[in-house]
Design an enzyme around this catalytic site. Structure first.
Site, short mmCIF file in Angstrom:
data_model
loop_
_atom_site.label_atom_id
_atom_site.label_comp_id
_atom_site.label_asym_id
_atom_site.label_seq_id
_atom_site.Cartn_x
_atom_site.Cartn_y
_atom_site.Cartn_z
N ARG A 1 0.77 -1.18 0.12
CA ARG A 1 0.05 -0.09 -0.09
C ARG A 1 1.12 1.29 0.05
O ARG A 1 1.68 1.38 0.73
CB ARG A 1 -0.78 -0.01 1.27
CG ARG A 1 -2.14 -0.81 1.12
CD ARG A 1 -3.02 -0.64 2.31
NE ARG A 1 -2.53 -0.10 3.55
CZ ARG A 1 -3.45 0.45 4.51
NH1 ARG A 1 -4.81 0.21 4.26
NH2 ARG A 1 -2.96 0.76 5.67
N THR B 1 -1.39 7.51 -0.65
CA THR B 1 -2.82 7.26 -1.42
C THR B 1 -3.47 6.18 -0.68
O THR B 1 -4.81 5.90 -1.04
CB THR B 1 -2.25 7.04 -2.94
OG1 THR B 1 -1.76 5.70 -3.09
CG2 THR B 1 -1.61 8.38 -3.17
N ASP C 1 0.16 -3.57 12.24
CA ASP C 1 0.79 -3.96 10.66
C ASP C 1 1.12 -5.61 10.67
O ASP C 1 2.06 -6.13 11.32
CB ASP C 1 1.91 -2.97 10.46
CG ASP C 1 2.48 -3.27 9.04
OD1 ASP C 1 2.53 -4.43 8.62
OD2 ASP C 1 2.65 -2.24 8.05
N ASP D 1 4.61 -6.45 9.40
CA ASP D 1 5.79 -5.98 10.43
C ASP D 1 5.77 -7.10 11.61
O ASP D 1 6.96 -7.48 12.18
CB ASP D 1 5.48 -4.71 11.11
CG ASP D 1 6.25 -3.88 9.83
OD1 ASP D 1 6.76 -4.20 9.29
OD2 ASP D 1 5.78 -2.51 9.90
#
Ligand code: PRP
Ligand code: URA
Length: 208
Positions: free
Chosen positions: A103, A107, A199, A202
């Protein structure tokens, strides 16, 4: 909003553990593999069976076996990788294709950087896997890519979804069934699922 929520107690218990900020990468990976295996059990409920005759130590009998349906698993890199081994434990003969998307942090739109699919895309049923369905952009793009290569039967399996992501995939791919362990409240200003689990990439790979 159309998604099947797999609310098996074992999955819900493990989901709570995996959300916890105190859960480190080793335990996170183990839990994700276990949840993926349990979800795969549910998602394969409609696999076709056929009859075969076997000989047991006692007699011969007619029994059911899988009707040789070809399945393809498509993890979205990176975080989808954390679910592959769990799914393969149940379907060891499945082929694994990879779609690399990240991603854009500004944006939130998906950017494709890798794609390697099984050669017989038209003949397979696919399960796209990614722990997170946030805006839905990544999953929707991966499904679009598969369809453009000729895939006709696709399911999407995610761990945690935001309503926004479910609705986007519903709108862009109404033919694709979505399986999730939870649909959370919303997205925050950075496109993270709330409460979510942070995340996923991660946390799997320990990169933050
Ligand atoms: C995460 C996640 C999904 C995507 C979901 O990947 O694994 O692929 O975000 O967000 P979306 O629904 O808004 O598209 P990320 O882009 O962080 O890449 P990574 O797996 O390599 O960390
Ligand atoms: N990607 C993640 O890994 N987590 C989120 O909450 C949203 C997107």
């Amino acid at each position: 909003m159309n998604a099947k929520i797999i609310d098996h107690p074992l999955i819900q218990h493990k989901l709570t553990l995996i959300r916890d900020v105190k859960t480190g990468p080793k335990e996170f990976r183990e839990l994700l593999e276990e949840i993926a295996m349990l979800m795969a059990y549910e998602i394969t409920r409609d696999l076709p069976l056929e009859e075969t005759e076997i000989t047991t130590p006692v007699t011969t009998c007619k029994c059911k076996i899988l009707a040789g349906k070809k399945v393809g698993i498509i993890p979205i890199l990176r975080a989808g990788l954390g679910m592959v081994s769990g799914v393969l434990k149940l379907m060891p003969a499945a082929k694994v294709g990879h779609v690399g998307l990240y991603r854009d942090p500004e944006t939130l739109k998906p950017v494709e950087y890798y794609c390697k699919l099984p050669t017989d895309v038209q003949d397979r049923d696919f399960i796209v896997i990614d722990p997170m369905l946030a805006t839905g952009g990544s999953s929707s793009a991966a499904i679009e890519l598969l369809k453009n290569k000729g895939a006709k039967h696709i399911k999407l399996m995610c761990l945690v979804a935001a309503p926004e992501g479910v609705m986007l995939v519903n709108k862009e791919h109404p033919d694709v069934e979505i399986y999730v362990a939870a649909v959370d409240e919303c997205l925050n200003d950075h496109g993270y699922i709330v409460p979510g689990l942070g995340d996923a990439g991660d946390r799997i790979f320990g990169t933050k």
